[in-house]
Write an enzyme that holds these catalytic residues in place. Sequence first.
Site, short mmCIF file in Angstrom:
data_model
loop_
_atom_site.label_atom_id
_atom_site.label_comp_id
_atom_site.label_asym_id
_atom_site.label_seq_id
_atom_site.Cartn_x
_atom_site.Cartn_y
_atom_site.Cartn_z
N TYR A 1 15.60 27.21 81.11
CA TYR A 1 15.17 25.94 80.55
C TYR A 1 14.81 24.93 81.63
CZ TYR A 1 15.34 21.50 78.02
OH TYR A 1 15.05 20.25 77.50
N SER B 1 13.64 16.68 82.09
CA SER B 1 15.07 16.78 81.84
C SER B 1 15.82 16.58 83.15
CB SER B 1 15.45 18.14 81.26
OG SER B 1 16.86 18.27 81.19
#
Length: 256
Positions: free
Chosen positions: A158, A145
């Site tokens: 996250y 990500s």
Amino acid sequence: MTERLRDKTALVTGSTSNIGQAIAEALASEGAHVVVSGRNRERGERVVEGIRTSGGRADFLVADLDGSAEASRDLAERARHTLGGRIDILVNNAGIYPAPGTADTDEKTFDQVYGVNVKAPFFLTAAVAPIMAEAGGGAVVNLGSWIARLGVPLGALYSSTKGAMETLTRAWAAEFGPLGVRVNAVSPGVILPPSPEGAEPHPGEVMMKGTPAGRVGTPDAIAHAVVWLAGDEAAFVHGTVVDVDGGRTGVAVVAA
């Protein structure tokens, strides 16, 4: 359909919707026999039906990859059986994104996010990579990500899991590459399904203002990158994280 992946088999985790669904559909459109996996049987079977209607090959396996080694090994074995004894491509896509602040994150949430986002793909890769090596080779594609390298508020938990996956990509490339198993990753930027005409702008669109792309991406952009990394065209690519983020992390953002 160019059938770049003809006669290949693939397992895509978390592929009942969004990015995972796009990846499964793209792999199937290139000729791969794909196992779609996820927790929701109804959505999974709908994805499989769509692939088959388009002339592709797919099967659904329900799987709750909670981080236990047992759950990952069970999926690997069932997928191997479903795909005729081998898995050529593994896409570690499944993940969850609760976004509490650091001080508001309890231990249960922490363990759950690391279980799904790191432990599950770790033990799944541990089960699948040797299968690939025994069959003569294969390709693992992880999902990273953009916020693993560009911090955002409320993203600590996250983003740290995605940083772990990008590090594992390099470590696994070193470990499994000599055995014929290529390991790479795709790092998505702000990715949203196409909006209905007349819909209000999504808050994520603000993050892309001033980037070279100037807009959010759609799931198919990630799928195209995964297809490339999984195929023979990327045969000399090992341990690489491909940023598919419209330039968000690699280019200075100009205020707009």
